[in-house]
Design an enzyme around this catalytic site. Sequence first.
Site, PDB file in Angstrom:
ATOM      1  N   LYS A  80      53.496  18.150  28.949  1.00  0.00           N
ATOM      2  CA  LYS A  80      54.229  17.724  30.142  1.00  0.00           C
ATOM      3  C   LYS A  80      55.140  18.851  30.625  1.00  0.00           C
ATOM      4  O   LYS A  80      55.543  19.721  29.860  1.00  0.00           O
ATOM      5  CB  LYS A  80      55.075  16.486  29.838  1.00  0.00           C
ATOM      6  CG  LYS A  80      54.254  15.264  29.450  1.00  0.00           C
ATOM      7  CD  LYS A  80      53.476  14.744  30.651  1.00  0.00           C
ATOM      8  CE  LYS A  80      52.551  13.609  30.267  1.00  0.00           C
ATOM      9  NZ  LYS A  80      51.406  14.053  29.454  1.00  0.00           N
ATOM     10  N   ASP A  81      55.471  18.789  31.922  1.00  0.00           N
ATOM     11  CA  ASP A  81      56.326  19.797  32.527  1.00  0.00           C
ATOM     12  C   ASP A  81      57.635  19.954  31.750  1.00  0.00           C
ATOM     13  O   ASP A  81      58.223  18.973  31.303  1.00  0.00           O
ATOM     14  CB  ASP A  81      56.670  19.411  33.967  1.00  0.00           C
ATOM     15  CG  ASP A  81      55.457  19.408  34.871  1.00  0.00           C
ATOM     16  OD1 ASP A  81      54.615  18.517  34.703  1.00  0.00           O
ATOM     17  OD2 ASP A  81      55.364  20.292  35.735  1.00  0.00           O
ATOM     18  N   LYS A  82      58.064  21.187  31.633  1.00  0.00           N
ATOM     19  CA  LYS A  82      59.355  21.450  30.998  1.00  0.00           C
ATOM     20  C   LYS A  82      60.503  21.113  31.945  1.00  0.00           C
ATOM     21  O   LYS A  82      61.455  20.439  31.564  1.00  0.00           O
ATOM     22  CB  LYS A  82      59.449  22.919  30.572  1.00  0.00           C
ATOM     23  CG  LYS A  82      60.806  23.288  29.978  1.00  0.00           C
ATOM     24  CD  LYS A  82      60.849  24.750  29.547  1.00  0.00           C
ATOM     25  CE  LYS A  82      62.226  25.103  28.979  1.00  0.00           C
ATOM     26  NZ  LYS A  82      62.302  26.521  28.538  1.00  0.00           N
TER      27      LYS A  82
END
Length: 367
Positions: A80-82
């Site tokens: 998942k996106d940071k």
Amino acid sequence: MSLSISHWSRLYGDALGSATLKQELHDFIVEEQLGFEPSGEGEHIFLWLEKANLNTAFVAESLARYSKLHLRDITYAGRKDKFALTRQWFGVHIANKKEPNWDDFELQGAKILQVTRNDRKLRVGVLKGNKFEITLRNLTSTSKDYAEFDICALEQRLELIKHQGAPNYYGSQRFGEIRLTAKDTEQVTATARLLQGGNLALAEKLIGGESIRNRNRRSMAISALRSWLFNEIIHQRIVQQNFHHPLLGDAMQLSGSNSFFMFEDEAEHADIIKRLAEFDINITAPLWGDGKLHSTATTRALELNCVTPFPDIIQTLNSLGLKQERRAIRIIPQGFTWQIEDNNLMMQFSLPAGCFATSIVRELVDV
């Protein structure tokens, strides 16, 4: 060789203006959709975890340290996106060891929301999709003819995406980002604020024959290289105005499946058009690797023309043991709704696993 990502075409024309993405933490929310409910029993612990400004791999490492397990015992269905607020499942295979008290797990930016069990291991790829809540702030016109942002044009563009889809480009996250800061932000140009780098720079070293010892970085470089070539083919189909139009020899993917069939009979053209309009099928492009290119006829010629200018990339991907695969060139946001208030756009939609919400945003504005 210098690999660029700035030239890839938008499907519906130029960006309608600019906006700010991820100005606040809650401006980019991602919630994982497994597609199944954990059974509640079994030897695999499932943790439903919320994280902010942390990447998935780092959280997995932290869980391994806390539970005193090997990293291989910590799994997840997808990264998942940071730079977002995200919720996802982590799997912990603790076997006969004592289960730690998860209430005592501490990691700044992370919070365990639920603990359950499952009878099977959580594996990469079992993910059904992701639900997104995205806010674009400060919609600003960049047109010489209009001082104010054209809300009417934005509504029309959103309707086009809802009813016709958007290019299934791999997002800039796949290629790596270098974020720059400066005390005097006015002196930092829009181009300099966010520069491509990272994974594509590694990919170029890979093409040049350099060894990348770190397994994770090597994997990201390979993925970036393969994704770049896929995006290049989408770009060419848009340029040639056949993104929505099937060609003889296209490999058609069944929606919600990895299965595909060949469109090779002109008599089936009307039926193919109908099924594309109903989102029953999607045109595909190759994820390059060794082996037979599945497309035929006109499409095969198009795809070969796209990749011929990049023999070093083709040779590198072929040598890595990757096999030819196919991926849909179009994404259809499910449950797509939006609200426009105070010069901000709020969107809610779901995408299949592996698709990038930023590819939807890209069709609207520059960020």
